[in-house]
Design a protein around this motif. Structure first.
Motif, short mmCIF file in Angstrom:
data_model
loop_
_atom_site.label_atom_id
_atom_site.label_comp_id
_atom_site.label_asym_id
_atom_site.label_seq_id
_atom_site.Cartn_x
_atom_site.Cartn_y
_atom_site.Cartn_z
N THR A 33 0.82 -1.22 0.00
CA THR A 33 0.00 0.00 0.00
C THR A 33 0.85 1.27 0.00
O THR A 33 0.31 2.37 -0.08
N GLU A 36 3.12 1.40 4.60
CA GLU A 36 3.37 0.46 5.67
C GLU A 36 4.51 0.93 6.57
O GLU A 36 5.38 1.71 6.14
N PRO A 64 -3.46 4.90 0.19
CA PRO A 64 -4.90 4.97 0.50
C PRO A 64 -5.51 6.35 0.23
O PRO A 64 -6.59 6.44 -0.36
N CYS A 82 -9.85 1.60 -0.19
CA CYS A 82 -8.42 1.28 -0.29
C CYS A 82 -8.18 -0.22 -0.25
O CYS A 82 -7.29 -0.73 -0.93
N SER A 83 -8.97 -0.95 0.54
CA SER A 83 -8.80 -2.41 0.63
C SER A 83 -9.00 -3.07 -0.73
O SER A 83 -8.24 -3.96 -1.13
N HIS A 166 -2.81 -4.75 14.88
CA HIS A 166 -2.57 -5.18 13.51
C HIS A 166 -1.34 -4.46 12.96
O HIS A 166 -1.02 -3.34 13.38
N ASN A 168 -0.68 -3.09 9.82
CA ASN A 168 -1.06 -2.67 8.47
C ASN A 168 -1.15 -1.15 8.39
O ASN A 168 -1.52 -0.49 9.36
N CYS A 169 -0.78 -0.62 7.25
CA CYS A 169 -0.86 0.82 6.95
C CYS A 169 -0.14 1.66 8.00
O CYS A 169 -0.54 2.81 8.26
N CYS A 173 -4.73 2.86 9.76
CA CYS A 173 -5.81 2.20 9.02
C CYS A 173 -7.13 2.93 9.25
O CYS A 173 -7.51 3.20 10.40
N ARG A 175 -9.99 1.77 9.02
CA ARG A 175 -10.95 0.89 9.68
C ARG A 175 -10.78 0.92 11.21
O ARG A 175 -11.63 0.39 11.92
#
Length: 235
Positions: A33, A36, A64, A82-83, A166, A168-169, A173, A175
């Motif tokens: 992405t 990260e 994103p 973005c996912s 998590h 990620n990103c 994120c 989310r």
């Protein structure tokens, strides 16, 4: 093919697949992405080297927030374009070119605590068969997966040690909820401020939208990152 996200769940899934089937036909597919945490890339390299499998990297090329500007929609906990554009579509395009749905299997690293996601994931990957090694016995906690990586001489991604659930990103994120964004403000304020800046740019174009929401007196409204930061600093 293991959808290799850089998270500990996908790492553990790859370990189980390798232990059962070997690595001759194993692909570790990572969708980058471009936002990260730097240590994710180190972890992916170490994990691939330990398995003796080359890491296959796919990329849309955008970040994103670049996706949000292009589709004119700010991602949030409910809908995160973005996912699709940065992870699902690049991986699916790779599968279409390189993997026969009649013989290839997609392995996803969600665990036993996320089984409610399985039907939607299966629909999304059709016509490929999808399996979820970490949703099957023996069930492991995230801490046990992290310990298993250390036992093999692989240092887990640093975001876990920093208190993120998590990897990620880079912790940003869309989310994630208010708790993680406040943690991001404390731990990586530069990343928080970058996301705040990008959100403000989109708000100027799209109106009163925000990554986060708040509910007061039965009314739900957007909660911009700038407002969340001001409240935290005031407190």
């Amino acid at each position: 093919m293991v959808q290799f996200s850089g998270g500990i769940g996908s790492w553990a899934a790859a370990q189980r697949v390798a232990a059962e089937y070997g690595t001759d036909r194993l692909t570790l597919l990572f969708a980058d992405t471009h936002v990260e945490d730097e240590d994710l890339y180190r972890f992916n390299r170490d994990a691939a080297d330990q398995l003796g499998v080359d890491l296959t990297v796919v990329s849309d090329g955008r970040t994103p927030f670049e996706v949000f500007r292009d589709v004119r929609f700010l991602g949030n906990a409910r809908i995160a374009p973005c996912s699709y554009w940065l992870k699902q579509k690049p991986c699916r395009d790779w599968l279409t070119t390189h993997a026969d749905p009649q013989t290839a299997i997609v392995y996803i690293g969600i665990d036993w605590s996320e089984t409610h996601r399985i039907p939607g994931i299966r629909r999304g990957w059709s016509p490929w068969q999808v399996r979820f090694p970490m949703a099957e016995p023996p069930f492991l906690t995230k801490d046990q997966m992290l310990d298993a990586a250390r036992a093999l001489g692989i240092e887990p991604p640093r975001l876990y040690a920093e208190g993120y659930r998590h990897n990620n990103c880079g912790g940003s994120c869309v989310r994630a909820g208010q708790r993680q964004w406040l943690h991001q403000l404390r731990t990586h304020p530069d990343r928080f401020l970058h996301a705040e800046h990008e959100e403000n740019r989109l708000r100027a174009e799209l109106g009163d939208v925000a990554i986060l929401k708040q509910r007061r007196s039965g009314v739900t409204r957007p909660l911009p990152l700038a407002e969340l930061r001001r409240r935290a600093q005031a407190a």
